[in-house]
Design a protein around this motif. Sequence first.
Motif, mmCIF file in Angstrom:
data_model
loop_
_atom_site.group_PDB
_atom_site.id
_atom_site.type_symbol
_atom_site.label_atom_id
_atom_site.label_comp_id
_atom_site.label_asym_id
_atom_site.label_seq_id
_atom_site.Cartn_x
_atom_site.Cartn_y
_atom_site.Cartn_z
ATOM 1 N N SER A 529 0.840 -1.203 0.000
ATOM 2 C CA SER A 529 0.000 0.000 0.000
ATOM 3 C C SER A 529 0.874 1.252 0.000
ATOM 4 C CB SER A 529 -0.910 0.011 1.228
ATOM 5 O OG SER A 529 -0.130 0.049 2.416
ATOM 6 N N ARG A 530 0.383 2.311 -0.616
ATOM 7 C CA ARG A 530 1.080 3.597 -0.632
ATOM 8 C C ARG A 530 0.144 4.650 -0.036
ATOM 9 N NH1 ARG A 530 1.423 5.598 -5.291
ATOM 10 N NH2 ARG A 530 0.210 4.058 -6.461
ATOM 11 N N ARG A 531 0.567 5.212 1.090
ATOM 12 C CA ARG A 531 -0.265 6.213 1.760
ATOM 13 C C ARG A 531 -0.407 7.458 0.887
ATOM 14 N NH1 ARG A 531 -1.189 8.161 7.526
ATOM 15 N NH2 ARG A 531 -0.293 6.183 8.178
ATOM 16 N N ILE A 532 -1.626 7.968 0.806
ATOM 17 C CA ILE A 532 -1.856 9.241 0.119
ATOM 18 C C ILE A 532 -1.698 10.344 1.158
ATOM 19 C CG2 ILE A 532 -3.530 10.634 -1.182
ATOM 20 C CD1 ILE A 532 -4.818 8.040 -2.129
ATOM 21 N N ASN A 533 -0.618 11.063 1.056
ATOM 22 C CA ASN A 533 -0.351 12.116 2.029
ATOM 23 C C ASN A 533 0.261 13.315 1.333
ATOM 24 O OD1 ASN A 533 2.189 11.187 1.467
ATOM 25 N ND2 ASN A 533 2.576 10.330 3.491
ATOM 26 N N GLY A 534 0.740 14.270 2.134
ATOM 27 C CA GLY A 534 1.344 15.460 1.553
ATOM 28 C C GLY A 534 0.319 16.308 0.821
ATOM 29 N N GLU A 535 0.739 16.931 -0.272
ATOM 30 C CA GLU A 535 -0.104 17.886 -0.981
ATOM 31 C C GLU A 535 -1.407 17.281 -1.518
ATOM 32 O OE1 GLU A 535 0.416 21.366 -1.300
ATOM 33 O OE2 GLU A 535 1.674 20.725 0.353
ATOM 34 N N PRO A 536 -1.427 16.047 -2.052
ATOM 35 C CA PRO A 536 -2.710 15.502 -2.539
ATOM 36 C C PRO A 536 -3.812 15.486 -1.483
ATOM 37 C CG PRO A 536 -0.906 14.199 -3.394
ATOM 38 C CD PRO A 536 -0.300 15.148 -2.393
ATOM 39 N N ARG A 625 -16.209 7.941 -1.045
ATOM 40 C CA ARG A 625 -16.290 8.031 -2.510
ATOM 41 C C ARG A 625 -16.095 9.468 -2.982
ATOM 42 N NH1 ARG A 625 -21.612 4.164 -2.569
ATOM 43 N NH2 ARG A 625 -20.520 2.158 -2.536
ATOM 44 N N ARG A 626 -16.704 10.433 -2.277
ATOM 45 C CA ARG A 626 -16.543 11.836 -2.660
ATOM 46 C C ARG A 626 -15.103 12.290 -2.482
ATOM 47 N NH1 ARG A 626 -21.231 12.549 0.560
ATOM 48 N NH2 ARG A 626 -20.021 13.744 2.083
ATOM 49 N N VAL A 627 -14.500 11.906 -1.375
ATOM 50 C CA VAL A 627 -13.117 12.285 -1.103
ATOM 51 C C VAL A 627 -12.184 11.676 -2.137
ATOM 52 C CG1 VAL A 627 -11.208 11.962 0.527
ATOM 53 C CG2 VAL A 627 -13.458 12.677 1.358
ATOM 54 N N SER A 628 -12.456 10.434 -2.526
ATOM 55 C CA SER A 628 -11.600 9.739 -3.484
ATOM 56 C C SER A 628 -11.505 10.506 -4.793
ATOM 57 C CB SER A 628 -12.129 8.321 -3.726
ATOM 58 O OG SER A 628 -11.268 7.595 -4.561
ATOM 59 N N ARG A 629 -12.635 11.068 -5.223
ATOM 60 C CA ARG A 629 -12.627 11.818 -6.483
ATOM 61 C C ARG A 629 -11.702 13.029 -6.409
ATOM 62 N NH1 ARG A 629 -18.152 10.087 -6.598
ATOM 63 N NH2 ARG A 629 -18.847 11.899 -5.420
ATOM 64 N N LYS A 630 -11.635 13.671 -5.241
ATOM 65 C CA LYS A 630 -10.794 14.871 -5.104
ATOM 66 C C LYS A 630 -9.313 14.525 -4.982
ATOM 67 C CE LYS A 630 -13.976 18.256 -3.074
ATOM 68 N NZ LYS A 630 -14.130 19.257 -1.997
ATOM 69 N N THR A 635 -5.493 17.378 -11.475
ATOM 70 C CA THR A 635 -5.651 18.744 -11.989
ATOM 71 C C THR A 635 -5.880 19.758 -10.873
ATOM 72 O OG1 THR A 635 -8.052 18.552 -12.285
ATOM 73 C CG2 THR A 635 -6.646 17.817 -14.118
ATOM 74 N N ILE A 636 -6.138 19.272 -9.653
ATOM 75 C CA ILE A 636 -6.319 20.180 -8.514
ATOM 76 C C ILE A 636 -4.945 20.486 -7.926
ATOM 77 C CG2 ILE A 636 -7.361 20.486 -6.239
ATOM 78 C CD1 ILE A 636 -9.513 18.470 -7.060
ATOM 79 N N HIS A 637 -4.559 21.742 -7.902
ATOM 80 C CA HIS A 637 -3.256 22.153 -7.372
ATOM 81 C C HIS A 637 -3.456 22.744 -5.975
ATOM 82 C CE1 HIS A 637 -1.400 21.449 -11.253
ATOM 83 N NE2 HIS A 637 -2.359 22.172 -11.824
ATOM 84 N N PRO A 638 -3.016 22.029 -4.946
ATOM 85 C CA PRO A 638 -3.218 22.516 -3.576
ATOM 86 C C PRO A 638 -2.639 23.903 -3.330
ATOM 87 C CG PRO A 638 -2.558 20.217 -3.558
ATOM 88 C CD PRO A 638 -2.406 20.695 -4.972
ATOM 89 N N SER A 639 -1.610 24.269 -4.059
ATOM 90 C CA SER A 639 -1.012 25.587 -3.855
ATOM 91 C C SER A 639 -1.972 26.709 -4.219
ATOM 92 C CB SER A 639 0.268 25.703 -4.689
ATOM 93 O OG SER A 639 -0.030 25.516 -6.074
ATOM 94 N N ASP A 640 -2.947 26.406 -5.085
ATOM 95 C CA ASP A 640 -3.909 27.435 -5.497
ATOM 96 C C ASP A 640 -5.091 27.548 -4.548
ATOM 97 O OD1 ASP A 640 -2.355 27.916 -7.722
ATOM 98 O OD2 ASP A 640 -3.476 26.511 -8.998
#
Length: 979
Positions: A529-536, A625-630, A635-640
Amino acid sequence: MANDAGNYSDVYKSWKHHLFNFKLADRGTATPGLRKPQLAALYAALGHLVMSPTTTGTVVMPTGTGKTDTMLGLLIAGRLSRTLFLVPSDALRTQLVEKCRGLKKLREIGAVSDIALNPIVNALSSKMSVEDVAQLAEANVIVATPQTLQRFEEDALQALSSLCSHLIIDEAHHVAAKTWWRVKNAFKAKPCLQFTATPFREDSQPIEGKIIYNYPLKDAQNDGYFKPIEFHPVREYNLDLADQVISEKAVELLRSDLALGLNHLLMVRAKSQKRAEELFLIYKRHEDLSPVLIHSKVKNRLNILDEIVQKKHKIIVCVDMLGEGFDLPELKIAAIHDQHKSPAVTLQFIGRLTRVDDKLGDAKFVSNIANQKIDHQMAALYKESADWSSVIRDVSHEKINREIEKEAFTEQFSDNTNAENIFGLNPNPKVSAVAFHVARDHWRPEQAKRFSRRKEMLQFFSINDEADTIIMVTRRESPVGWAQTSEIVDTNWILYLAYYHAADSTLFIHTSGDESQATYFLNLIAKKSRRINGEPTFRTLHNIKLMRLQNVGLSRARKDLRFTMHVGRDINTVISEIENGTAKKSNIFATGFELGERTTVGCSHKGKIWEMNSSSIMYWIEWCRRVSRKINDATIHPSDILKDVMRAEKITDSWPRGLFYADWPETIAIENEQRISLYFNGKIFNLLDIQLGKIQRVDDLTLSIPVLGMAEDGTEHQLPVISIRLYEDSYKFSCPEVKIIFSEESPLELYLDANPLVLLGVDGAIIEGNYRFFTPNGLGIKLPIALIEAWEWGATKIHKESMRAERDLDTVQGFTFSRIESDYAFIFNDDGSGEIADLVAIRESKDVIYVDLYHCKFCPMKEGVVRPGARVDDVYEVCGQASRSVKWLHTQEKFFDRLMDRYQKSLPKGFIRILKGDPKQLELLRNKCHDHEMVFRFVIVQPAISAEKISAEQLAVLGTSYSYIKNVSGSDIKVVTSP
């Protein structure tokens, strides 16, 4: 013929030797026997007791289909040795005891023969000791209410459980109540069957148990167990006349039935004792029909009930006194002055009047169909030509199917009894998770059952049929912190959830335990498994409008300071540090609007994502499910995301200039306003009928806000102004002698000190208390010129604003109505204190309801001349009204209820608010709004603005409303001006 001779053993022995007759009645040949639902329910119940005796079974049979005799038949057909019947009321207890002692109906139809002796029945009505309980061993059947058993000590209740072989619960939709649950829990090791006509609770709590048999209301109607139902609607929007109109129609029906030789009775339903007494004054003039009033505080109530049973009174005015447990077939006409809002209660109520009796006619219901405030599922009952037989069938079907759907979700976890144990706990986890990328081949849910850790043991475990969800409960023991001993330990129960979203190859893990427990769980069920962390992770903040950071944690690259936490008002420096790279986001919790609704979002650099909420497991899965889509959207840039975050700035020396709009605190949502009132000078004002005026700047440190209210009697009153005083590091509200009535009564000024008004400035900033909130990108926005439309007003007296009750078209509002009349199917004049807008205009297209809110303002006359121009003062108030109206989004039927209320309250004054259309359309729109999209548009009509001369200041104020409405609702505005 069977008799009552014999003791417990004799009776039980006769049942064991008795051959129960499962013969089905044949109406064609008049052959007696069991009804179809009775036979099917008996087979289902007996099969359940054989196959799943430890699982609670629920039998659903509509009122009037023979539920009670089915329960009694089960005693002998199932040879139940000693049964406790639990019923909700004393009336039902008495009724059941009488039927049980004779088994009259079962013997008449030949289901029970003379071989079977009548049961020895004991009805419990008072507290018992363990010794007293032992004396009950001579009974085959024990009947009690939960209120009686609540008085039992624990040892006596356990003794009763040990004595009984089975538990049968009648009217099981009551079972989630605390008093019922205590009994149910005491009998958890005994076979339990529940019988009900409505297997759902209006408090949304589940009825534990599996629906083992459901006899749909449609089948009951088709099979002839329900008489047809006639609905006789009246339509009276004037509330002062409604009760009289209902009574006249109901009495007319009663007299007509009596003239036909039908011995019918009329029941008048009221919601309270006070209402019942008011209604009795209306009905008592029909002396020849001997009206009677009955409720819990009426003297000689038992005597009156006896007289009712003897049919001495043809009109009975009551407060739900003739519901569960009262069986009087002659009750065939109901005057419903106050509707039940609950489908469950409505179905029970209707069922009492629709029982089949060849000597009686059809059931008739009378109600006012104007402005019904009911559950939208019941709204269809109160349409002009409603077929009640069909509607109650459909509503019952919908509600029961919803319970079956919940059960279907639960049954996806049907690998063993663990699932039932887990869902029996009614899990309501916090909405949070950590997400991981996991390839489908590396998702191994079945490995969870190997969970084994020192001092933490697996208790319940289940995987659903789709193999995408795991639910698990463990029991963990740990040493207490205050003692160095292993003699005593703390016991914790840990919930584990895992959901695999195959579309994104994303696994969500939730646990009520700690990080190490979550890691152990993850390693069991997933490889590589690879944790989804950081900017995503911070992509979850995407698309949140008017976002406020409630707390922010920052990681820093300094040796002396590795981490800082920022809460509330010191957000400005935090945002700039994130943007310039001197600090890194560790965790963020924010509030705001998404798709026009309030929301909360939390996310951390380590990967945790959450919402400030606890909910069902079904909701948690949808949220995943909603969170997974985000988080999987590259294309979503957290810096913005932080560019539009609201900054906070402390106000110190003076209030900002250009404050033009005031509204109630954010803690008071629109759905609460109708439940909140202000009290002043002996009068009560509903908050929805309060109008906050334009903010006045008294001096640099003092603001005042006029308050206009409409009292319950329809009169307008000026209340004391609300003033706000600014201090060096705080603020203080003042509104003498005004109290707010919410959960409790308190001075309004003290409430506002803790929950400040929301003020809007012309620059786009929002003021709360002594802080100014803004987004750099949201300041100074001007209204786009393309949104301005100039009208030629001709000779219209644009210095006059309202058309009022006289429908004066030579006004701003009147001209606007004339201009738009042909564009809409329905137009409403909502002008006045507490208005949503001056004109509410509605049209439909396919599955969309378009609602345009027109806010009108006059052009001031100076020295007898009216001149449109560039005066900024002309836009303040109307922009405030438009901004305030945005909160009506997503209120659905409450929006239409508000219009109908104002329509009705204006009728006695001769003010007809519906300018185009009729009240029926308003009712229809309210019913449609649940399955139609509602699209709002906001229109400012201000002829004082000259499109040619419009100033930058005017565009700035209009731009502030435009920006605020756009952010909160996503809707555009249009501004109508003079040329």
